[in-house]
Design a protein around this motif. Structure first.
Motif, PDB file in Angstrom:
ATOM      1  N   LEU A 157       0.841  -1.264   0.033  1.00 42.25           N
ATOM      2  CA  LEU A 157       0.068   0.274   0.048  1.00 42.25           C
ATOM      3  C   LEU A 157       0.624   0.986  -0.431  1.00 42.25           C
ATOM      4  O   LEU A 157       0.368   2.184  -0.402  1.00 42.25           O
ATOM      5  N   MET A 158       1.659   1.484   0.927  1.00 39.85           N
ATOM      6  CA  MET A 158       2.937   2.691   0.626  1.00 39.85           C
ATOM      7  C   MET A 158       3.104   2.314  -0.127  1.00 39.85           C
ATOM      8  O   MET A 158       3.654   3.576  -0.436  1.00 39.85           O
ATOM      9  N   THR A 159       4.303   1.517  -0.988  1.00 39.99           N
ATOM     10  CA  THR A 159       4.703   2.084  -2.747  1.00 39.99           C
ATOM     11  C   THR A 159       3.375   2.428  -3.682  1.00 39.99           C
ATOM     12  O   THR A 159       4.222   3.077  -4.562  1.00 39.99           O
ATOM     13  N   GLU A 160       2.314   1.864  -3.481  1.00 41.33           N
ATOM     14  CA  GLU A 160       2.085   1.991  -4.620  1.00 41.33           C
ATOM     15  C   GLU A 160       1.621   3.699  -4.590  1.00 41.33           C
ATOM     16  O   GLU A 160       1.020   4.130  -5.348  1.00 41.33           O
ATOM     17  N   HIS A 161       1.141   3.973  -3.312  1.00 39.46           N
ATOM     18  CA  HIS A 161       0.714   5.118  -2.918  1.00 39.46           C
ATOM     19  C   HIS A 161       1.591   6.599  -2.688  1.00 39.46           C
ATOM     20  O   HIS A 161       1.256   7.750  -2.320  1.00 39.46           O
ATOM     21  N   GLN A 162       2.835   5.607  -2.529  1.00 36.30           N
ATOM     22  CA  GLN A 162       3.682   6.703  -2.133  1.00 36.30           C
ATOM     23  C   GLN A 162       3.659   7.182  -0.865  1.00 36.30           C
ATOM     24  O   GLN A 162       4.309   8.330  -0.652  1.00 36.30           O
ATOM     25  N   LEU A 163       3.778   6.786  -0.375  1.00 39.97           N
ATOM     26  CA  LEU A 163       3.452   7.055   1.399  1.00 39.97           C
ATOM     27  C   LEU A 163       4.752   6.294   2.413  1.00 39.97           C
ATOM     28  O   LEU A 163       5.750   5.662   2.186  1.00 39.97           O
ATOM     29  N   ARG A 164       5.402   7.507   2.962  1.00 43.12           N
ATOM     30  CA  ARG A 164       6.396   7.287   4.345  1.00 43.12           C
ATOM     31  C   ARG A 164       6.640   7.536   5.408  1.00 43.12           C
ATOM     32  O   ARG A 164       6.647   6.349   6.426  1.00 43.12           O
ATOM     33  N   THR A 165       5.097   7.996   6.552  1.00 38.70           N
ATOM     34  CA  THR A 165       5.176   8.666   7.626  1.00 38.70           C
ATOM     35  C   THR A 165       3.826   7.104   8.011  1.00 38.70           C
ATOM     36  O   THR A 165       4.672   7.722   9.386  1.00 38.70           O
ATOM     37  N   PRO A 166       3.976   5.972   7.879  1.00 36.19           N
ATOM     38  CA  PRO A 166       3.492   4.927   8.904  1.00 36.19           C
ATOM     39  C   PRO A 166       3.997   4.256   9.536  1.00 36.19           C
ATOM     40  O   PRO A 166       4.314   4.379  10.495  1.00 36.19           O
ATOM     41  N   LEU A 167       5.753   4.829   8.538  1.00 38.16           N
ATOM     42  CA  LEU A 167       6.400   3.893   8.953  1.00 38.16           C
ATOM     43  C   LEU A 167       7.012   5.118  10.510  1.00 38.16           C
ATOM     44  O   LEU A 167       7.460   4.106  12.272  1.00 38.16           O
ATOM     45  N   MET A 168       6.690   5.907  10.868  1.00 42.07           N
ATOM     46  CA  MET A 168       7.183   6.990  12.524  1.00 42.07           C
ATOM     47  C   MET A 168       6.421   6.670  13.545  1.00 42.07           C
ATOM     48  O   MET A 168       6.529   7.034  14.091  1.00 42.07           O
ATOM     49  N   LEU A 169       4.763   5.706  13.429  1.00 36.40           N
ATOM     50  CA  LEU A 169       4.458   6.477  13.277  1.00 36.40           C
ATOM     51  C   LEU A 169       4.222   5.459  14.102  1.00 36.40           C
ATOM     52  O   LEU A 169       2.756   4.444  15.299  1.00 36.40           O
ATOM     53  N   VAL A 170       4.572   4.446  14.435  1.00 37.01           N
ATOM     54  CA  VAL A 170       5.127   2.445  15.312  1.00 37.01           C
ATOM     55  C   VAL A 170       6.526   2.793  15.725  1.00 37.01           C
ATOM     56  O   VAL A 170       7.253   3.346  15.512  1.00 37.01           O
ATOM     57  N   PRO A 171       6.596   2.472  16.753  1.00 36.02           N
ATOM     58  CA  PRO A 171       7.691   2.659  18.002  1.00 36.02           C
ATOM     59  C   PRO A 171       9.103   1.825  16.845  1.00 36.02           C
ATOM     60  O   PRO A 171       9.292   0.745  16.327  1.00 36.02           O
ATOM     61  N   ARG A 172      10.475   2.141  17.110  1.00 35.88           N
ATOM     62  CA  ARG A 172      11.496   2.157  16.148  1.00 35.88           C
ATOM     63  C   ARG A 172      11.489   1.035  16.749  1.00 35.88           C
ATOM     64  O   ARG A 172      11.726  -0.485  15.761  1.00 35.88           O
ATOM     65  N   SER A 173      11.600   0.147  18.579  1.00 29.64           N
ATOM     66  CA  SER A 173      11.611  -1.296  17.910  1.00 29.64           C
ATOM     67  C   SER A 173      10.671  -1.919  17.438  1.00 29.64           C
ATOM     68  O   SER A 173      11.063  -3.012  17.261  1.00 29.64           O
ATOM     69  N   ASP A 174       9.847  -1.920  17.346  1.00 34.05           N
ATOM     70  CA  ASP A 174       8.727  -2.784  16.634  1.00 34.05           C
ATOM     71  C   ASP A 174       9.445  -2.698  15.257  1.00 34.05           C
ATOM     72  O   ASP A 174       8.684  -3.728  14.649  1.00 34.05           O
ATOM     73  N   LEU A 175       9.278  -1.451  14.666  1.00 32.71           N
ATOM     74  CA  LEU A 175       9.990  -1.032  13.243  1.00 32.71           C
ATOM     75  C   LEU A 175      10.999  -2.216  12.732  1.00 32.71           C
ATOM     76  O   LEU A 175      11.176  -3.053  12.175  1.00 32.71           O
ATOM     77  N   LEU A 176      12.124  -1.935  13.750  1.00 35.57           N
ATOM     78  CA  LEU A 176      13.257  -2.624  13.811  1.00 35.57           C
ATOM     79  C   LEU A 176      12.268  -4.913  14.135  1.00 35.57           C
ATOM     80  O   LEU A 176      13.287  -5.466  12.885  1.00 35.57           O
ATOM     81  N   ALA A 177      12.305  -4.933  15.146  1.00 38.88           N
ATOM     82  CA  ALA A 177      11.522  -6.614  14.570  1.00 38.88           C
ATOM     83  C   ALA A 177      11.458  -7.104  13.914  1.00 38.88           C
ATOM     84  O   ALA A 177      11.084  -8.109  12.966  1.00 38.88           O
ATOM     85  N   LEU A 178       9.994  -6.113  13.157  1.00 41.94           N
ATOM     86  CA  LEU A 178       9.720  -6.555  12.117  1.00 41.94           C
ATOM     87  C   LEU A 178      10.109  -7.047  10.514  1.00 41.94           C
ATOM     88  O   LEU A 178      10.144  -7.693   9.635  1.00 41.94           O
TER      89      LEU A 178
END
Length: 882
Positions: free
Chosen positions: A764-785
């Motif tokens: 979804l982010m690629t199709e619609h050229q989004l980046r901000t959802p990545l900053m709206l979860v904790p960094r630790s969760d993002l790295l774990a994902l």
């Protein structure tokens, strides 16, 4: 507007200048003074003092090699800054002098919005390739002080420009401070008075036998007043043997004013007098209007009649944006209107009505509205407002207020379109919001009452008025019901009915679309904006820019950046007044630019985009959308605490801001909750969110994020299940909710579910050229994902998440749900350094017993029994300060 000439007038000529009248008295001394090539010349005198005739003579006698000029006659509709410069710019454009000056051609539109109109004027006039003289006749109609300062500033910075001002009243242009900064020639009333020599010439040209004696007496009696001298001459001419009169008798003196009036009657044939009286209802006269007003057979007859008026010295021909027109001098016109009312009072209203209808047809909506109101024809005024409200509100909002505000509430209640236009005019300034709300309420009540008895086309207009009025007063849910009916009616219109509404339908769709948007139906709103833009573009209407801006901003808020960015490119490249792009009409275009920058994580550029709108944000109903963009910028730049405080002030003291509905309030509280959580104030964020239904999309996604930060992943997933589905969430919220769901699943050690949601997020982010959802979860969760995705070979999701260096860390990994009082948090943080209650009490200036009581409360809330357990639990819940 007349077509632009292929070639400009020759050097020394005047575009739009009046013809020199046949009764001209040469004034060589004044002509010499006017020819002094000063940047600013002011000719001031009362009506009838010969100002216009003097300038016409000067224009006709100028050296052929002198710079060319344009002649602009001001009027009540050009009293304001924007309306005045519109008249000047259009005249110069029509004269052909702006052919290679693109900025000049856009001056009027850009001045509406720019923060620096004077430098914009200098830039526009500076593009003109030839020196130019601008004559402004009847300048007394210009009441906006900014215009005076504009002219001085313009002349200080444009050496190839000269202004010649003719006015009845003293203006700031004659103040000493002006002459200190600018060479100024002033021809005042005393200078305008006829000299004895000029008075003698007037009597000699009139063929009086004893012209010397008569001139001497007349000059003494009139003190050199041009109109008084002319009155005496006419009075003598009307007397038997008047040309041979040796003196001016007392009886003639008493009768001179009356004879001046009678001279208009006496020097015209009965038929021509009828033409003059009938035509006196109009400001300017084109031949087709004269045919209509005077019931003449054809244009040739109109030309003959006006030539007779010119020969009688009661008017002049001129060329304006309306083409070749005739103007009766104001004093004579006033006398003729009085004569018309005295002789044929039953004709007056009908003639004024026909003049107003002609003005409407010839792009003079304010003149049409003024004349319609002057005869209390509010049906015609409604028709003018209905057809041209965009122009009226764009160029004459203050004049509209002055014109319509004297109407009683009872009368406005019967004319909802006039009430709506008055409300919008009040609302445009931001200074009369209470009156605007009152007018919106009247417009809504009246439209509701009348719509049941109206035909389809009128009913659609009335429903649109209801929709806009209800939305503007914060009743968005009620407005939605009305809008649904309006949209159904729009779909059922025949082509003939649509043609009937051609001029107004694009603006109506904008208002209906705004109600749909703020009513939570963004897709329908975007479709309405697109339809409005298409219709306006096919008609060549300026409103197409506003519709495209609305579509751009609505799509950007949805998160459909892949669709938004081509629109942004299109608007940047369009021949569209640049200043409109950071004013009211381009507000949501500027929002689109800001959100595009935010999605590229370019927060400084996004801040610059919002800065361009700073002068207008708080006057539009779109202010919550700009607060959302500001909150995203502040989250990205680590300014959550300051931003939360500023937004709280806005929300608690919002009386100075346009009224908003529940959905906009939910968006703002969701923004505040994000800022509070980023600042570690999870419990306070909960209190905000609890004020709204949990099924609200923005609120539901925010609750899910809150539960994730509280390490309650099951509740995060359960919360999102209430609003999942493409129809319930925008692209932006779908991407944010999928990523929260992925993080929650991974915390539950459900890796397959986590990766499914993560993959969907990335697609979804690629199709619609989004980046901000990545900053709206904790960094630790993002790295774990990212780590979980990296276990798969050649994984596109892992590649998408490979570089997170530009993604700011916004939220902590954990945020407590334990509700400690503010004083308890202070004591808890002191327990880190010591367990001695007396010592803590001394530091906090309270007794040891008070500290013991607060510590027992802390232990109870944390469900622990010792200091060590309390500190461990506090650390787990993020309750300890840095």
């Amino acid at each position: 507007m007349s077509e632009q000439p292929n070639n400009p007038p020759p050097s020394g000529g005047f575009y739009g200048g009046p013809r020199v009248p046949s009764f001209l008295i040469p004034r060589p001394e004044l002509i010499e003074e006017l020819s002094a090539a000063s940047p600013l010349t002011v000719v001031r005198g009362p009506g009838g003092s010969g100002k216009t005739v003097l300038l016409a003579e000067w224009a006709s006698l100028r050296d052929p090699t002198a710079p060319p000029g344009v002649w602009v006659t001001a009027h009540e509709g050009a009293a304001t800054r924007l309306a005045f410069w519109r008249e000047v710019v259009l005249t110069i454009v029509d004269a052909g002098y702006a052919e290679h000056a693109p900025v000049f051609g856009r001056l009027v539109a850009e001045m509406r919005i720019t923060d620096d109109p004077r430098h914009l004027l200098v830039r526009g006039f500076g593009q003109l390739r030839t020196p130019l003289v601008v004559v402004i006749d009847d300048y007394q109609h210009v009441s906006d002080d900014d215009v005076h300062d504009d002219i001085v500033f313009l002349l200080q910075h444009c050496p190839n420009l000269e202004f010649v001002i003719s006015t009845r009243t003293l203006s700031p242009l004659e103040l000493p401070v002006t002459s200190l900064s600018l060479d100024t020639v002033v021809i005042d009333p005393s200078t305008l008075r006829f000299t004895l020599s000029e008075t003698a010439t007037a009597f000699e040209q009139a063929d009086f036998t004893c012209w010397e004696n008569l001139a001497l007496a007349a000059h003494d009696l009139s003190d050199g007043s041009a109109i008084a001298i002319r009155g005496l001459i006419v009075a003598l001419q009307m007397e038997p043997d008047g040309l041979d009169a040796p003196e001016i008798s007392p009886r003639l003196i008493d009768a001179s004013a009356t004879m001046l009036h009678d001279s208009v009657v006496g020097r015209l044939s009965p038929d021509t007098l009828q033409v003059a009286m009938r035509c006196s209802v109009a400001d300017v006269l084109a031949l087709d209007l004269v045919v209509d007003l005077a019931n003449l057979p054809d244009l040739a007859a109109a030309e003959t009649a006006l030539s007779q008026l010119e020969a009688a010295g009661i008017g002049m021909w001129a060329v304006s944006t309306l083409g070749r027109t005739f103007q009766i001098s104001e004093l004579v016109r006033s006398m003729l209107r009085t004569e018309l009312r005295n002789r044929s009072p039953e004709l007056v209203d009908g003639l004024v009505r026909r003049a107003a209808e002609w003005a409407l047809e010839n792009d003079q909506p304010f003149v049409a509205l003024r004349e319609a109101v002057s005869i209390s024809d509010l049906d015609l005024a409604t028709r003018v407002a209905q057809a041209r409200w965009f122009t009226l509100l764009s160029y004459h909002p203050d004049a509209v207020v002055r014109l319509l505000s004297p109407l009683s509430i009872r009368r406005l209640y019967n004319y909802p379109i006039l009430a709506m236009v008055l409300a919008l005019a009040y609302n445009s300034s931001g200074a009369h919001r209470v009156r605007a709300m009152e007018m919106f309420s009247i417009a809504n009540a009246s439209a509701k009452l009348r719509s049941t008895k109206a035909g389809s086309a009128e009913r659609l207009i009335l429903l649109t008025i209801q929709s806009a009025s209800l939305r503007s007063t914060g009743h968005v849910d009620q407005a939605m019901g009305v809008t649904d009916r309006a949209m159904r009616l729009f779909s059922d219109l025949t082509m003939a009915q649509r043609d009937e509404l051609t001029a107004i339908l694009p603006v109506m769709l904008e208002h209906l679309g705004l109600t749909l948007y703020y009513g939570g139906q963004a897709e329908r709103a975007i479709n309405a904006f697109e339809a409005s833009s298409t219709m306006a573009e096919s008609a060549g209407a300026e409103s197409r820019h506003h519709a495209e801006a609305l579509r751009c901003g609505a799509l950007a808020m949805q998160g459909e950046m892949a669709t938004v960015r081509p629109i942004l490119e299109k608007i940047r490249g369009e021949v569209w007044p640049a200043a409109w792009k950071h004013g009211y009409f381009g507000a949501l275009y500027r929002l689109g630019e800001a959100l595009s920058a935010i999605e590229q994580l370019d927060f400084p550029r996004a801040q610059y985009e919002l800065h361009l709108m700073r002068a207008h944000v708080n006057t539009t109903e779109h202010w919550p959308l700009f607060r959302y963009a500001q909150a995203m910028i502040d989250l990205g730049l680590g300014r959550a605490a300051e931003s939360s405080a500023a937004l709280e002030i806005d929300m608690t003291t919002s009386g100075h801001l346009p009224t908003i509905g529940d959905r906009s309030r939910a968006l703002l509280d969701a923004c505040r909750a994000s800022l509070l959580m980023a600042d570690g104030q999870g419990v306070k964020a909960e209190a905000l969110l609890e004020e709204h239904p949990k099924t609200s999309p923005w609120i539901a996604v925010m609750w899910s994020r809150r539960w994730l930060l509280a390490n309650q992943p099951e509740r995060a997933i359960r919360t999102l299940s209430r609003v999942t589905g493409d129809d319930a969430l925008s692209v932006r919220l779908r991407a944010e909710s999928l990523l929260v769901r992925a993080a929650a699943a991974l915390r539950l050690q459900n890796t397959p579910m986590a990766l499914r949601n993560l993959d969907a997020t990335v697609r979804l982010m690629t199709e619609h050229q989004l980046r901000t959802p990545l900053m709206l979860v904790p960094r630790s969760d993002l790295l774990a994902l990212r780590t979980a995705a990296s276990t798969r070979d050649h994984d596109p999701t892992a590649e998408f998440l490979a570089d997170l260096s530009k993604v700011p860390t916004v939220f902590p990994s954990l945020l407590s749900t334990i509700k400690l009082a503010e004083r308890e948090l202070v004591v808890l943080n002191h327990l880190v350094n010591t367990g001695n209650m007396a010592e803590i009490g001394r530091e906090l200036f309270v007794s040891a017993n008070t500290i013991k009581t607060q510590v027992r409360s802390i232990y109870r809330k944390l469900e622990v029994s010792s200091r060590e357990e309390a500190l461990m639990r506090a650390h787990e819940h993020g309750l300890l300060g840095d």
